[in-house]
Design a protein around this motif. Structure first.
Motif, PDB file in Angstrom:
ATOM      1  N   UNK A  33      -6.782   4.997  -4.124  1.00  0.00           N
ATOM      2  CA  UNK A  33      -6.328   3.636  -3.877  1.00  0.00           C
ATOM      3  C   UNK A  33      -7.163   2.979  -2.791  1.00  0.00           C
ATOM      4  N   UNK A  34      -7.184   1.656  -2.827  1.00  0.00           N
ATOM      5  CA  UNK A  34      -7.796   0.834  -1.775  1.00  0.00           C
ATOM      6  C   UNK A  34      -6.841  -0.311  -1.501  1.00  0.00           C
ATOM      7  N   UNK A  35      -6.935  -0.864  -0.299  1.00  0.00           N
ATOM      8  CA  UNK A  35      -6.095  -2.024  -0.008  1.00  0.00           C
ATOM      9  C   UNK A  35      -6.621  -3.220  -0.787  1.00  0.00           C
ATOM     10  N   UNK A  36      -5.710  -4.010  -1.298  1.00  0.00           N
ATOM     11  CA  UNK A  36      -6.068  -5.135  -2.159  1.00  0.00           C
ATOM     12  C   UNK A  36      -6.848  -6.201  -1.400  1.00  0.00           C
ATOM     13  N   UNK A  37      -6.417  -6.484  -0.170  1.00  0.00           N
ATOM     14  CA  UNK A  37      -7.076  -7.551   0.592  1.00  0.00           C
ATOM     15  C   UNK A  37      -8.346  -7.092   1.292  1.00  0.00           C
ATOM     16  N   UNK A  38      -8.605  -5.786   1.282  1.00  0.00           N
ATOM     17  CA  UNK A  38      -9.834  -5.262   1.877  1.00  0.00           C
ATOM     18  C   UNK A  38      -9.798  -5.150   3.388  1.00  0.00           C
ATOM     19  N   UNK A  39      -8.699  -5.503   4.043  1.00  0.00           N
ATOM     20  CA  UNK A  39      -8.624  -5.410   5.500  1.00  0.00           C
ATOM     21  C   UNK A  39      -7.436  -4.591   5.974  1.00  0.00           C
ATOM     22  N   UNK A  40      -6.397  -4.483   5.167  1.00  0.00           N
ATOM     23  CA  UNK A  40      -5.188  -3.772   5.581  1.00  0.00           C
ATOM     24  C   UNK A  40      -5.407  -2.275   5.631  1.00  0.00           C
ATOM     25  N   UNK A  41      -4.700  -1.635   6.574  1.00  0.00           N
ATOM     26  CA  UNK A  41      -4.649  -0.181   6.660  1.00  0.00           C
ATOM     27  C   UNK A  41      -3.177   0.183   6.496  1.00  0.00           C
ATOM     28  N   UNK A  42      -2.898   0.978   5.482  1.00  0.00           N
ATOM     29  CA  UNK A  42      -1.515   1.320   5.159  1.00  0.00           C
ATOM     30  C   UNK A  42      -1.340   2.816   5.388  1.00  0.00           C
ATOM     31  N   UNK A  43      -0.412   3.155   6.264  1.00  0.00           N
ATOM     32  CA  UNK A  43      -0.210   4.549   6.669  1.00  0.00           C
ATOM     33  C   UNK A  43       0.562   5.342   5.611  1.00  0.00           C
ATOM     34  N   UNK A  44       0.434   6.662   5.673  1.00  0.00           N
ATOM     35  CA  UNK A  44       1.116   7.572   4.748  1.00  0.00           C
ATOM     36  C   UNK A  44       2.624   7.380   4.850  1.00  0.00           C
ATOM     37  N   UNK A  45       3.283   7.489   3.706  1.00  0.00           N
ATOM     38  CA  UNK A  45       4.728   7.356   3.648  1.00  0.00           C
ATOM     39  C   UNK A  45       5.209   5.946   3.339  1.00  0.00           C
ATOM     40  N   UNK A  46       4.326   4.958   3.424  1.00  0.00           N
ATOM     41  CA  UNK A  46       4.717   3.559   3.173  1.00  0.00           C
ATOM     42  C   UNK A  46       4.761   3.288   1.666  1.00  0.00           C
ATOM     43  N   UNK A  47       5.639   2.390   1.295  1.00  0.00           N
ATOM     44  CA  UNK A  47       5.699   1.930  -0.100  1.00  0.00           C
ATOM     45  C   UNK A  47       4.658   0.842  -0.311  1.00  0.00           C
ATOM     46  N   UNK A  48       4.023   0.873  -1.462  1.00  0.00           N
ATOM     47  CA  UNK A  48       3.022  -0.136  -1.795  1.00  0.00           C
ATOM     48  C   UNK A  48       3.305  -0.692  -3.185  1.00  0.00           C
ATOM     49  N   UNK A  49       2.848  -1.918  -3.416  1.00  0.00           N
ATOM     50  CA  UNK A  49       2.893  -2.537  -4.736  1.00  0.00           C
ATOM     51  C   UNK A  49       1.500  -2.456  -5.337  1.00  0.00           C
ATOM     52  N   UNK A  50       1.417  -2.056  -6.590  1.00  0.00           N
ATOM     53  CA  UNK A  50       0.130  -1.998  -7.280  1.00  0.00           C
ATOM     54  C   UNK A  50      -0.175  -3.404  -7.799  1.00  0.00           C
ATOM     55  N   UNK A  51      -1.263  -3.973  -7.317  1.00  0.00           N
ATOM     56  CA  UNK A  51      -1.654  -5.330  -7.684  1.00  0.00           C
ATOM     57  C   UNK A  51      -2.631  -5.315  -8.859  1.00  0.00           C
ATOM     58  N   UNK A  52      -3.493  -4.313  -8.883  1.00  0.00           N
ATOM     59  CA  UNK A  52      -4.537  -4.259  -9.905  1.00  0.00           C
ATOM     60  C   UNK A  52      -5.010  -2.823 -10.040  1.00  0.00           C
ATOM     61  N   UNK A  53      -5.539  -2.493 -11.208  1.00  0.00           N
ATOM     62  CA  UNK A  53      -6.168  -1.185 -11.430  1.00  0.00           C
ATOM     63  C   UNK A  53      -7.623  -1.443 -11.782  1.00  0.00           C
ATOM     64  N   UNK A  54      -8.522  -0.828 -11.022  1.00  0.00           N
ATOM     65  CA  UNK A  54      -9.963  -0.912 -11.311  1.00  0.00           C
ATOM     66  C   UNK A  54     -10.455   0.494 -11.581  1.00  0.00           C
TER      67      UNK A  54
END
Length: 155
Positions: A122-143
């Motif tokens: 995975x990568x952050x969608x906006x290219x700047x966010x850092x998301x730590x382990x254990x956090x919930x994320x929404x899948x915006x796109x699959x590349x």
């Protein structure tokens, strides 16, 4: 030729089967299920002739009744089942919009999430966010094999 017509009047069910066959062939060109339902009516006429209904007009009534019943009740259900929903998503497209859990910190370049029971890069969608382990994320796109995600609950 007269012998053929005499035989056919004694075996009317053969004519009904021939009509059903012709209507079935026509259905292959239209694919609208109308001629198929009419072929079912012709089969009803053939069945009436086979069980001993001698009056041609009564066989025609049976054929018409079966056709109307098939057109009114079976065809709408069959057409509904034939339609494919444009909103039905499969494969990776079905994963877009789902939630995942970060397994390894996700940033602009790398990371791992658990999505639909599998581990995905995975990568952050906006290219700047850092998301730590254990956090919930929404899948915006699959590349390819990488999910682009966004923090589901930013703090």
């Amino acid at each position: 030729m007269e012998a053929f017509w005499d035989w056919l009047t004694d075996h009317e069910w053969v004519a009904w089967l021939g009509l059903a066959f012709v209507l079935g062939i026509v259905e292959t060109a239209t694919l609208d299920l109308i001629f198929l339902m009419l072929a079912g009516g012709a089969l009803g006429g053939a069945l009436a002739a086979l069980v001993g209904v001698d009056a041609l007009w009564l066989q025609m009534v049976v054929a018409a009744a079966v056709s109307v019943a098939l057109l009114g009740f079976v065809r709408p259900v069959a057409k509904r089942h034939m339609r494919t929903s444009g909103s039905a998503r499969t494969g990776v497209a079905a994963l877009v919009g789902r939630k995942g859990v970060v397994v390894e910190t996700v940033d602009a370049e790398r990371g791992l999430i658990k999505l639909a029971g599998e581990i995905w890069t995975a990568r952050s969608y906006d290219g700047t966010s850092v998301i730590e382990a254990g956090r919930d994320v929404d899948v915006i796109e699959i590349q390819g094999a990488t999910a682009l995600v966004f923090d589901a609950d930013p703090r």
